[in-house]
Design a protein around this motif. Structure first.
Motif, PDB file in Angstrom:
ATOM      1  N   ASP A   1       0.813  -1.208   0.000  1.00  0.00           N
ATOM      2  CA  ASP A   1       0.000   0.000   0.000  1.00  0.00           C
ATOM      3  C   ASP A   1       0.848   1.260   0.000  1.00  0.00           C
ATOM      4  OD1 ASP A   1       1.031  -0.434   2.455  1.00  0.00           O
ATOM      5  OD2 ASP A   1      -0.778   0.039   3.591  1.00  0.00           O
ATOM      6  N   TYR A   2       2.117   1.150  -0.372  1.00  0.00           N
ATOM      7  CA  TYR A   2       2.968   2.335  -0.375  1.00  0.00           C
ATOM      8  C   TYR A   2       2.816   3.102  -1.670  1.00  0.00           C
ATOM      9  CZ  TYR A   2       7.015   5.269  -1.138  1.00  0.00           C
ATOM     10  OH  TYR A   2       7.820   6.332  -1.435  1.00  0.00           O
ATOM     11  N   HIS A   3       2.694   4.414  -1.544  1.00  0.00           N
ATOM     12  CA  HIS A   3       2.736   5.336  -2.672  1.00  0.00           C
ATOM     13  C   HIS A   3       3.074   6.705  -2.102  1.00  0.00           C
ATOM     14  CE1 HIS A   3       1.546   7.782  -6.137  1.00  0.00           C
ATOM     15  NE2 HIS A   3       1.700   6.679  -6.861  1.00  0.00           N
ATOM     16  N   PRO A   4       3.859   7.519  -2.807  1.00  0.00           N
ATOM     17  CA  PRO A   4       4.188   8.853  -2.259  1.00  0.00           C
ATOM     18  C   PRO A   4       2.964   9.693  -1.915  1.00  0.00           C
ATOM     19  CG  PRO A   4       5.621   8.331  -4.100  1.00  0.00           C
ATOM     20  CD  PRO A   4       4.598   7.242  -4.049  1.00  0.00           C
ATOM     21  N   LEU A   5       1.870   9.526  -2.671  1.00  0.00           N
ATOM     22  CA  LEU A   5       0.674  10.320  -2.411  1.00  0.00           C
ATOM     23  C   LEU A   5      -0.142   9.778  -1.236  1.00  0.00           C
ATOM     24  CD1 LEU A   5      -0.520  11.140  -6.029  1.00  0.00           C
ATOM     25  CD2 LEU A   5       0.728  12.593  -4.433  1.00  0.00           C
ATOM     26  N   SER A   6       0.342   8.749  -0.563  1.00  0.00           N
ATOM     27  CA  SER A   6      -0.302   8.259   0.659  1.00  0.00           C
ATOM     28  C   SER A   6       0.580   8.490   1.879  1.00  0.00           C
ATOM     29  CB  SER A   6      -0.627   6.772   0.528  1.00  0.00           C
ATOM     30  OG  SER A   6       0.563   6.011   0.380  1.00  0.00           O
ATOM     31  N   LEU A   7       1.523   9.423   1.778  1.00  0.00           N
ATOM     32  CA  LEU A   7       2.438   9.728   2.869  1.00  0.00           C
ATOM     33  C   LEU A   7       2.091  11.081   3.484  1.00  0.00           C
ATOM     34  CD1 LEU A   7       5.864   8.695   1.282  1.00  0.00           C
ATOM     35  CD2 LEU A   7       4.478   7.375   2.885  1.00  0.00           C
ATOM     36  N   PRO A   8       2.418  11.286   4.735  1.00  0.00           N
ATOM     37  CA  PRO A   8       2.222  12.615   5.336  1.00  0.00           C
ATOM     38  C   PRO A   8       3.277  13.603   4.847  1.00  0.00           C
ATOM     39  CG  PRO A   8       3.227  11.135   6.923  1.00  0.00           C
ATOM     40  CD  PRO A   8       2.910  10.300   5.718  1.00  0.00           C
ATOM     41  N   ARG A   9       2.916  14.887   4.859  1.00  0.00           N
ATOM     42  CA  ARG A   9       3.812  15.938   4.393  1.00  0.00           C
ATOM     43  C   ARG A   9       4.127  16.896   5.539  1.00  0.00           C
ATOM     44  NH1 ARG A   9       5.131  17.873  -0.627  1.00  0.00           N
ATOM     45  NH2 ARG A   9       3.437  16.702  -1.628  1.00  0.00           N
ATOM     46  N   ALA A  10       5.388  17.302   5.625  1.00  0.00           N
ATOM     47  CA  ALA A  10       5.820  18.248   6.653  1.00  0.00           C
ATOM     48  C   ALA A  10       5.320  19.643   6.295  1.00  0.00           C
ATOM     49  CB  ALA A  10       7.343  18.245   6.791  1.00  0.00           C
ATOM     50  N   VAL A  11       4.454  20.191   7.133  1.00  0.00           N
ATOM     51  CA  VAL A  11       3.878  21.509   6.869  1.00  0.00           C
ATOM     52  C   VAL A  11       4.609  22.605   7.633  1.00  0.00           C
ATOM     53  CG1 VAL A  11       1.612  20.633   6.269  1.00  0.00           C
ATOM     54  CG2 VAL A  11       2.159  21.071   8.663  1.00  0.00           C
ATOM     55  N   TYR A  12       5.627  22.245   8.399  1.00  0.00           N
ATOM     56  CA  TYR A  12       6.469  23.202   9.100  1.00  0.00           C
ATOM     57  C   TYR A  12       7.905  22.696   9.058  1.00  0.00           C
ATOM     58  CZ  TYR A  12       2.388  25.624  10.987  1.00  0.00           C
ATOM     59  OH  TYR A  12       1.228  26.349  11.106  1.00  0.00           O
ATOM     60  N   PRO A  13       8.881  23.563   9.257  1.00  0.00           N
ATOM     61  CA  PRO A  13      10.274  23.089   9.316  1.00  0.00           C
ATOM     62  C   PRO A  13      10.462  22.110  10.471  1.00  0.00           C
ATOM     63  CG  PRO A  13      10.199  25.474   9.044  1.00  0.00           C
ATOM     64  CD  PRO A  13       8.792  25.036   9.338  1.00  0.00           C
ATOM     65  N   PRO A  14      11.252  21.051  10.283  1.00  0.00           N
ATOM     66  CA  PRO A  14      11.500  20.094  11.370  1.00  0.00           C
ATOM     67  C   PRO A  14      12.169  20.767  12.564  1.00  0.00           C
ATOM     68  CG  PRO A  14      12.209  19.205   9.258  1.00  0.00           C
ATOM     69  CD  PRO A  14      11.896  20.649   9.027  1.00  0.00           C
ATOM     70  N   ILE A  15      11.802  20.319  13.747  1.00  0.00           N
ATOM     71  CA  ILE A  15      12.388  20.824  14.988  1.00  0.00           C
ATOM     72  C   ILE A  15      13.457  19.832  15.412  1.00  0.00           C
ATOM     73  CG2 ILE A  15      11.932  21.548  17.350  1.00  0.00           C
ATOM     74  CD1 ILE A  15       9.023  21.999  16.546  1.00  0.00           C
ATOM     75  N   LYS A  16      14.713  20.241  15.350  1.00  0.00           N
ATOM     76  CA  LYS A  16      15.836  19.356  15.633  1.00  0.00           C
ATOM     77  C   LYS A  16      16.304  19.579  17.061  1.00  0.00           C
ATOM     78  CE  LYS A  16      17.162  19.720  10.791  1.00  0.00           C
ATOM     79  NZ  LYS A  16      18.231  20.092   9.820  1.00  0.00           N
ATOM     80  N   ARG A  17      16.244  18.531  17.849  1.00  0.00           N
ATOM     81  CA  ARG A  17      16.687  18.564  19.231  1.00  0.00           C
ATOM     82  C   ARG A  17      17.787  17.527  19.422  1.00  0.00           C
ATOM     83  NH1 ARG A  17      14.588  22.711  18.891  1.00  0.00           N
ATOM     84  NH2 ARG A  17      12.795  23.532  20.050  1.00  0.00           N
ATOM     85  N   ARG A  18      18.427  17.585  20.559  1.00  0.00           N
ATOM     86  CA  ARG A  18      19.490  16.630  20.838  1.00  0.00           C
ATOM     87  C   ARG A  18      18.893  15.244  21.061  1.00  0.00           C
ATOM     88  NH1 ARG A  18      24.486  17.699  24.811  1.00  0.00           N
ATOM     89  NH2 ARG A  18      24.954  19.001  23.006  1.00  0.00           N
ATOM     90  N   GLY A  19      19.198  14.363  20.165  1.00  0.00           N
ATOM     91  CA  GLY A  19      18.755  12.982  20.306  1.00  0.00           C
ATOM     92  C   GLY A  19      17.412  12.684  19.674  1.00  0.00           C
ATOM     93  N   HIS A  20      16.674  13.670  19.163  1.00  0.00           N
ATOM     94  CA  HIS A  20      15.399  13.399  18.510  1.00  0.00           C
ATOM     95  C   HIS A  20      15.031  14.563  17.602  1.00  0.00           C
ATOM     96  CE1 HIS A  20      14.119  15.824  21.971  1.00  0.00           C
ATOM     97  NE2 HIS A  20      13.071  16.156  21.241  1.00  0.00           N
ATOM     98  N   VAL A  21      14.121  14.274  16.673  1.00  0.00           N
ATOM     99  CA  VAL A  21      13.630  15.258  15.710  1.00  0.00           C
ATOM    100  C   VAL A  21      12.104  15.228  15.759  1.00  0.00           C
ATOM    101  CG1 VAL A  21      13.613  16.001  13.296  1.00  0.00           C
ATOM    102  CG2 VAL A  21      15.634  14.882  14.239  1.00  0.00           C
ATOM    103  N   ILE A  22      11.491  16.405  15.748  1.00  0.00           N
ATOM    104  CA  ILE A  22      10.038  16.544  15.800  1.00  0.00           C
ATOM    105  C   ILE A  22       9.552  17.017  14.435  1.00  0.00           C
ATOM    106  CG2 ILE A  22       8.108  17.706  16.922  1.00  0.00           C
ATOM    107  CD1 ILE A  22       9.875  18.046  19.371  1.00  0.00           C
ATOM    108  N   LEU A  23       8.580  16.280  13.882  1.00  0.00           N
ATOM    109  CA  LEU A  23       8.020  16.588  12.570  1.00  0.00           C
ATOM    110  C   LEU A  23       6.541  16.906  12.726  1.00  0.00           C
ATOM    111  CD1 LEU A  23       9.602  13.653  10.510  1.00  0.00           C
ATOM    112  CD2 LEU A  23      10.451  15.985  10.685  1.00  0.00           C
ATOM    113  N   ASP A  24       6.122  18.066  12.217  1.00  0.00           N
ATOM    114  CA  ASP A  24       4.713  18.441  12.172  1.00  0.00           C
ATOM    115  C   ASP A  24       4.190  18.086  10.785  1.00  0.00           C
ATOM    116  OD1 ASP A  24       4.674  19.442  14.770  1.00  0.00           O
ATOM    117  OD2 ASP A  24       5.418  21.390  14.113  1.00  0.00           O
TER     118      ASP A  24
END
Length: 818
Positions: A664-687
């Motif tokens: 069931d993979y297709h690029p049009l079935s993936l979520p899109r980042a609507v804000y710049p990623p928040i990069k922290r020490r040891g983890h990354v936050i994606l909106d």
């Protein structure tokens, strides 16, 4: 005097030798040099520096003693070689060095001063192979001593030359201590200040000599050697005492280690940005022709006209997006390609100030559409009869220039042996230009292009013969791609925008035409794009569960039920539900969260002059956009799913797609980042905006996956995310107030409510006040209970304390009134 001059020259040679890193001669050799009588015309020889005063004639080579004839004014040589004074022999040999070079080399080899053809340390030539001249000697003295030179170093001729070249020097008297060689000098020591203010000596390790070091072997795969600092040494010692080891972590920006894997193929496939990410406007097709057009007009007049039209310095009402802190009104671009009244200077301002931003944003959107539609789509357009039919509905020709660059790049891949500058099948191009001034300028940059003064109206045109007009219906124009940047904000009413979008939809080819809408990346620009999206989904694009709609307001149609046609959203949405950032629909006041993206481009020189920018030459243009396709629904053809289940699958990730065998993979079935990623020490936050139509916050820690963590740190705003995450939570959105209540109105309402409470207390309406106070007490008097292990942010703590204080004050006021 001769001894003094020889002594000074010897000092100079010793200094030169020390600067070259050579060994020091002994003190006895210095005393020998002091007694030598050296001719002014001869240069001092350092090659006897290893001889000592204890050297006897018996230690000299036989060829030296037996073959040489000595003559000296100090003393006559003895009959026996054993009685020869070695100092006098050396002096005589130095005087005849130019006549006995071969004998001297043989003697030095016998004394082991040279090894083969190489001279040992301490026997280098101070003149570096140059012939002695007064100029060379004066230059060496100047380099070594500067303006303060020892007495006797220069003779009268050399002194006159020094004065003529460098000015009058300062003569320093020779001291016996300065003549001593520094071989007995105390070694270097390093001190540091302790806590009591005293100096203590610390040990340090000097570099070993080069000849004692082993040969260097370079290993290209080996990591660079790390130098252990004092802090690292102390940490290692503590770790050894505790029986542990040091775990060294590296971060990006802090960053990911260099040995991290390359980007995952699915991550590269989901990239939003162009390649390279910064757009350089092509000189042959964009900046060059515009510069030629503007060269016939005054730069000051063009700049004044652009600033007058687009809001002053910085051109805030052009394609440039001013920062929110500027608090400028969100006005549409005052110049439109469709307007009929446009003077020469206004047309110059249009192509100089608007073309670069429209080109960059349109090129970014076209690159994204090409990625989502695939290679077969664009190659089929290029290969079809007549090529693709493209309409620039409001860009004045900048959209056509962007499309041609996309088509040229694809055609060069299709035909590898295509000559540079050769013809490319761009197809048919049409540009909307209402004024002759803009049309003439656009035609100078676009060949084989048609120009329309206005768009045809297909909304109110009849689709078949009627009783009043039985003539055949005129054939409609159909375009494969319609590019419409910055048109929706120009309409004052919402119904006018909807009619304009419907008209553009009718201009599309019903068998796969693509419509691109683009506005400024501000709240009003997003609301215009989101309104067009809702209208197309509600009236034209069929989706599962929504294949028709009722239109009872239009009396011209026979049936109030209209069947929707196939179609789908290509970008940026990967869902066909209600936009989560446009709920409730319509303009709202105080909106903070809205869907938009950005593209960086390098400003051309003429735009730099207009803006008066001197600190930077790039610009990040922000825009909201929508790309939809008519007549073709890939969701049905390729089985693309856009629902909660596809979101859950994307959350699990497709990093091991080949191993798990996801179907069931297709690029049009993936979520899109609507804000710049928040990069922290040891983890990354994606909106992310998910295929289920929700805005969620996904966290990708280092422990989740090395590949996913690396790609998350390298991800950008607008990318599709395919590698999953460890945690997910709904993201809170600030969508403003639909009824027009902003921050000021909200504060005023709260102040009015407090004033009303005080008035009720003063008037004695205690029942109503107590009822309201009971409601407040039930909600906010009790402090929130923290769960075990729960971490509450500091801002939440302050907000809870403030709310608690306000509740207590209201309760106390009510009690006092009672």
């Amino acid at each position: 005097m001769r001894a003094a001059g020889s002594n000074a020259r010897g000092l100079l040679w010793l200094s030169v030798s020390r600067a070259a890193g050579l060994r020091r001669v002994s003190g006895a050799a210095s005393s020998i040099t002091q007694q030598a009588s050296v001719a002014r015309s001869q240069r001092p020889s350092p090659r006897l520096s290893n001889l000592t005063a204890n050297t006897t004639p018996s230690q000299l080579p036989s060829s030296w003693v037996s073959t040489q004839r000595f003559s000296s004014t100090a003393a006559a040589p003895s009959d026996s070689p054993s009685e020869t004074d070695p100092v006098e022999a050396i002096n005589i040999l130095i005087e005849r060095i130019n006549e006995n070079d071969d004998a001297m080399a043989q003697l030095m080899q016998d004394l082991e001063l040279i090894e083969g053809d190489e001279v040992v340390e301490g026997s280098e030539d101070p003149f570096d192979g140059q012939e002695y001249t007064p100029e060379v000697w004066v230059e060496m003295v100047r380099q070594q001593f500067g303006d303060a030179i020892p007495d006797g170093v220069l003779n009268e001729e050399e002194m006159q030359l020094f004065i003529r070249l460098y000015g009058q020097p300062v003569i320093q008297e020779l001291n016996e201590e300065t003549a001593e060689v520094e071989s007995d000098r105390e070694p270097d020591r390093l001190f540091r200040e302790d806590r009591q203010g005293r100096w203590e000596e610390i040990e340090y390790q000097q570099n070993a000599e080069a000849e004692d070091e082993p040969p260097v072997v370079y290993d290209m795969d080996a990591a660079p050697e790390e130098v252990e600092t004092i802090a690292m040494r102390r940490t290692r010692e503590v770790a050894e005492q505790l029986g542990g080891e040091i775990m060294m972590e590296q971060f990006e920006n802090e960053a990911v280690p260099d040995s991290a894997p390359r980007a995952h193929p699915l991550t590269r496939e989901g990239k939003f940005t162009t390649d390279p990410s910064t757009i350089h406007l092509p000189k042959n097709t964009v900046t060059g022709p515009i510069s030629v057009i503007l060269s016939g007009f005054s730069n000051k007049h063009i700049s004044d006209t652009a600033r007058r039209l687009f809001g002053g310095p910085g051109l805030p009402h052009s394609t440039t997006t001013p920062p929110p802190r500027a608090q400028l009104p969100q006005l549409p671009i005052p110049l439109h390609a469709s307007q009929h009244h446009m003077g020469e200077m206004e047309a110059n301002a249009y192509i100089a100030a608007l073309y670069p931003g429209i080109y960059a944003s349109t090129l970014s959107v076209l690159a994204e559409v090409r990625k989502r539609m695939g290679t077969d789509w664009i190659r089929r357009l290029i290969s079809q009869e007549g090529g693709p039919n493209v309409l620039d509905a409001s860009g004045g020709g900048a959209g056509i220039l962007a499309w041609r660059d996309i088509a040229r790049a694809e055609y060069e891949v299709m035909v590898p042996d295509h000559p540079e500058g050769g013809p490319v099948p761009y197809g048919r191009s049409t540009v909307l230009t209402g004024s002759d001034a803009l049309r003439l300028r656009a035609s100078a940059m676009l060949d084989n292009t048609s120009f329309l003064p206005r768009l045809p109206d297909y909304i109110h045109a009849r689709e078949k013969p009627t009783l009043e007009d039985q003539r055949a219906v005129q054939k409609r124009k159909q375009f494969d791609i319609v590019i419409a940047p910055h048109t929706l904000l120009g309409f004052d009413e919402e119904y006018q925008r909807k009619e304009h979008v419907q008209n553009l939809w009718q201009l599309l080819n019903p068998n796969g035409g693509i419509l691109i809408l683009l506005e400024k990346g501000r709240q009003k620009g997003f609301e215009a794009i989101a309104g067009a999206r809702d209208m197309l989904l509600r009236r034209h694009i069929a989706s599962p569960g929504s294949t028709e709609y009722g239109n009872s307001l239009d009396s011209s149609i026979e049936s109030p039920i209209i069947i929707k046609e196939p179609g789908m959203i290509i970008a940026p949405c990967t869902n066909h539900a209600t936009c989560p950032m446009h709920n409730p629909a319509g303009p709202t006041k105080g909106r903070r969260d809205y869907c938009h993206f950005e593209q960086r481009y390098i400003r051309p020189a003429f735009l730099q002059r207009i803006m008066g920018a001197k600190d930077r030459n790039h610009e990040d243009v922000k825009f909201s956009y929508l790309a939809v396709q008519r007549g073709v629904d890939m969701r049905q053809e390729q089985g693309i799913r856009q629902d909660a289940e596809s979101t859950d699958s994307a959350f699990e990730g497709f990093e091991h797609l080949d191993e798990s065998g996801h179907a069931d993979y297709h690029p049009l079935s993936l979520p899109r980042a609507v804000y710049p990623p928040i990069k922290r020490r040891g983890h990354v936050i994606l909106d992310l905006c998910t295929p289920a139509g929700k805005i969620e916050r996904w966290t990708v820690p280092r422990s989740y996956s090395r590949q996913a963590y690396r790609d998350a740190r390298k991800s950008n705003w607008g990318d599709l995310w395919a590698l999953g995450a460890k945690t997910r939570i709904p993201r809170k959105l600030n969508l403003g107030d639909k009824h027009g209540e902003g921050k000021k109105e909200r504060l005023a309402r709260r102040a009015a409510a407090k004033a009303g409470s005080r008035e009720m207390a003063e008037e004695g309406d205690f029942d109503q006040l107590e009822a309201e106070q009971d409601d407040v007490d039930d909600e906010t008097v009790e402090a929130p209970v923290r769960k075990r292990g729960q971490k509450i942010p500091s801002w939440k703590k302050h907000a809870d304390k403030k709310k608690l204080r306000q509740s207590v004050k209201l309760r106390d006021a009510a009690e006092d009134a009672l």
